[in-house]
Design a protein around this motif. Structure first.
Motif, PDB file in Angstrom:
ATOM      1  N   VAL A   1     -24.152   3.118  -5.994  1.00 16.46           N
ATOM      2  CA  VAL A   1     -25.040   2.748  -7.090  1.00 16.46           C
ATOM      3  C   VAL A   1     -26.143   3.796  -7.171  1.00 16.46           C
ATOM      4  N   ILE A   2     -26.352   4.326  -8.351  1.00 17.25           N
ATOM      5  CA  ILE A   2     -27.451   5.271  -8.577  1.00 17.25           C
ATOM      6  C   ILE A   2     -28.521   4.542  -9.376  1.00 17.25           C
ATOM      7  N   LEU A   3     -29.682   4.377  -8.758  1.00 20.09           N
ATOM      8  CA  LEU A   3     -30.832   3.855  -9.481  1.00 20.09           C
ATOM      9  C   LEU A   3     -31.507   5.041 -10.146  1.00 20.09           C
ATOM     10  N   ASP A   4     -31.544   5.043 -11.452  1.00 22.56           N
ATOM     11  CA  ASP A   4     -32.140   6.124 -12.245  1.00 22.56           C
ATOM     12  C   ASP A   4     -33.509   5.616 -12.699  1.00 22.56           C
TER      13      ASP A   4
ATOM     14  N   ASN B   1     -38.872   5.493 -21.018  1.00 22.88           N
ATOM     15  CA  ASN B   1     -38.348   5.937 -22.310  1.00 22.88           C
ATOM     16  C   ASN B   1     -39.171   7.050 -22.947  1.00 22.88           C
ATOM     17  N   TRP B   2     -40.434   7.210 -22.575  1.00 20.88           N
ATOM     18  CA  TRP B   2     -41.268   8.276 -23.137  1.00 20.88           C
ATOM     19  C   TRP B   2     -41.040   9.617 -22.431  1.00 20.88           C
ATOM     20  N   CYS B   3     -40.333   9.611 -21.314  1.00 19.27           N
ATOM     21  CA  CYS B   3     -40.163  10.794 -20.454  1.00 19.27           C
ATOM     22  C   CYS B   3     -39.018  11.668 -20.973  1.00 19.27           C
ATOM     23  N   ILE B   4     -39.352  12.861 -21.473  1.00 21.44           N
ATOM     24  CA  ILE B   4     -38.336  13.751 -22.040  1.00 21.44           C
ATOM     25  C   ILE B   4     -37.296  14.155 -20.998  1.00 21.44           C
ATOM     26  N   TRP B   5     -37.723  14.389 -19.761  1.00 20.74           N
ATOM     27  CA  TRP B   5     -36.764  14.794 -18.725  1.00 20.74           C
ATOM     28  C   TRP B   5     -35.845  13.636 -18.358  1.00 20.74           C
ATOM     29  N   CYS B   6     -36.332  12.405 -18.453  1.00 18.93           N
ATOM     30  CA  CYS B   6     -35.484  11.229 -18.224  1.00 18.93           C
ATOM     31  C   CYS B   6     -34.404  11.165 -19.298  1.00 18.93           C
ATOM     32  N   ARG B   7     -34.803  11.390 -20.538  1.00 19.67           N
ATOM     33  CA  ARG B   7     -33.848  11.348 -21.644  1.00 19.67           C
ATOM     34  C   ARG B   7     -32.842  12.496 -21.552  1.00 19.67           C
ATOM     35  N   ARG B   8     -33.301  13.655 -21.121  1.00 17.48           N
ATOM     36  CA  ARG B   8     -32.392  14.799 -20.969  1.00 17.48           C
ATOM     37  C   ARG B   8     -31.358  14.530 -19.876  1.00 17.48           C
ATOM     38  N   LEU B   9     -31.806  13.962 -18.761  1.00 21.70           N
ATOM     39  CA  LEU B   9     -30.875  13.657 -17.675  1.00 21.70           C
ATOM     40  C   LEU B   9     -29.853  12.624 -18.123  1.00 21.70           C
ATOM     41  N   HIS B  10     -30.310  11.569 -18.766  1.00 26.21           N
ATOM     42  CA  HIS B  10     -29.411  10.527 -19.255  1.00 26.21           C
ATOM     43  C   HIS B  10     -28.405  11.105 -20.252  1.00 26.21           C
ATOM     44  N   SER B  11     -28.867  12.000 -21.101  1.00 25.43           N
ATOM     45  CA  SER B  11     -27.982  12.646 -22.068  1.00 25.43           C
ATOM     46  C   SER B  11     -26.894  13.448 -21.355  1.00 25.43           C
TER      47      SER B  11
ATOM     48  N   ILE C   1     -21.982   3.695 -10.147  1.00 29.34           N
ATOM     49  CA  ILE C   1     -22.499   2.844 -11.203  1.00 29.34           C
ATOM     50  C   ILE C   1     -23.965   3.230 -11.364  1.00 29.34           C
ATOM     51  N   VAL C   2     -24.349   3.629 -12.564  1.00 26.70           N
ATOM     52  CA  VAL C   2     -25.726   4.038 -12.827  1.00 26.70           C
ATOM     53  C   VAL C   2     -26.496   2.848 -13.397  1.00 26.70           C
ATOM     54  N   VAL C   3     -27.653   2.581 -12.778  1.00 27.08           N
ATOM     55  CA  VAL C   3     -28.526   1.512 -13.241  1.00 27.08           C
ATOM     56  C   VAL C   3     -29.864   2.141 -13.604  1.00 27.08           C
ATOM     57  N   MET C   4     -30.209   2.077 -14.879  1.00 26.74           N
ATOM     58  CA  MET C   4     -31.472   2.647 -15.325  1.00 26.74           C
ATOM     59  C   MET C   4     -32.590   1.649 -15.043  1.00 26.74           C
ATOM     60  N   ILE C   5     -33.657   2.103 -14.398  1.00 27.22           N
ATOM     61  CA  ILE C   5     -34.777   1.259 -14.021  1.00 27.22           C
ATOM     62  C   ILE C   5     -36.036   1.774 -14.718  1.00 27.22           C
TER      63      ILE C   5
ATOM     64  N   VAL D   1     -32.091   7.290  -6.825  1.00 32.93           N
ATOM     65  CA  VAL D   1     -31.913   6.690  -5.504  1.00 32.93           C
ATOM     66  C   VAL D   1     -30.452   6.271  -5.420  1.00 32.93           C
ATOM     67  N   VAL D   2     -29.750   6.754  -4.394  1.00 35.28           N
ATOM     68  CA  VAL D   2     -28.339   6.430  -4.221  1.00 35.28           C
ATOM     69  C   VAL D   2     -28.210   5.346  -3.153  1.00 35.28           C
ATOM     70  N   LEU D   3     -27.478   4.296  -3.509  1.00 33.64           N
ATOM     71  CA  LEU D   3     -27.215   3.184  -2.602  1.00 33.64           C
ATOM     72  C   LEU D   3     -25.717   3.105  -2.327  1.00 33.64           C
ATOM     73  N   ASP D   4     -25.355   2.637  -1.134  1.00 34.22           N
ATOM     74  CA  ASP D   4     -23.936   2.397  -0.902  1.00 34.22           C
ATOM     75  C   ASP D   4     -23.545   1.076  -1.558  1.00 34.22           C
ATOM     76  N   SER D   5     -22.299   0.708  -1.455  1.00 32.86           N
ATOM     77  CA  SER D   5     -21.824  -0.495  -2.155  1.00 32.86           C
ATOM     78  C   SER D   5     -22.425  -1.779  -1.593  1.00 32.86           C
TER      79      SER D   5
END
Length: 113
Positions: free
Chosen positions: A5-8, A12-22, A39-43, A73-77
């Motif tokens: 699991v990747i906690l991202d 929403n105002w962060c341009i670098w966040c939007r670029r990474l998600h894109s 599995i990516v979970v946006m936080i 943040v990467v989590l195991d299963s």
């Protein structure tokens, strides 16, 4: 699903966040690497009316946002924290490097560690 699991953590105002998600969604090779083992979970870690959103979660994983966002943040299963990644290290020019992202994902994929 025995995936990582990747906690991202971002806002929403962060341009670098939007670029990474894109890049996660629109680069076919990155999307394939993510889909294979993650599995990516946006936080949302935005501050609204003086209250930090998801502050308890951020605290639980060692306050990774203290150096900026986005941060992964990467989590195991089972939910155990494996690593935290400053995404500035994945940047290349005005975006994120698909090659650097795939190298990071390969290192932390279920078969990688």
């Amino acid at each position: 699903e025995h995936k990582r699991v990747i906690l991202d953590l971002g806002a929403n105002w962060c341009i670098w966040c939007r670029r990474l998600h894109s890049t996660f969604e629109n680069d076919p090779s990155v999307a394939k690497a993510l889909g294979g083992g993650f599995i990516v979970v946006m936080i949302d870690v935005n501050t609204r009316n003086g209250t930090k959103r998801n502050a308890d979660l951020v605290s639980r994983y060692g306050n990774p946002t203290s150096h900026g966002i986005p941060v992964l943040v990467v989590l195991d299963s089972d939910g155990k924290q494996l690593t935290t990644k400053d995404t500035g290290e994945l940047e290349d020019g005005a975006g994120h490097s698909p090659a650097k992202i795939k190298e990071f994902l390969a290192t932390w994929s279920p078969g990688g560690h």
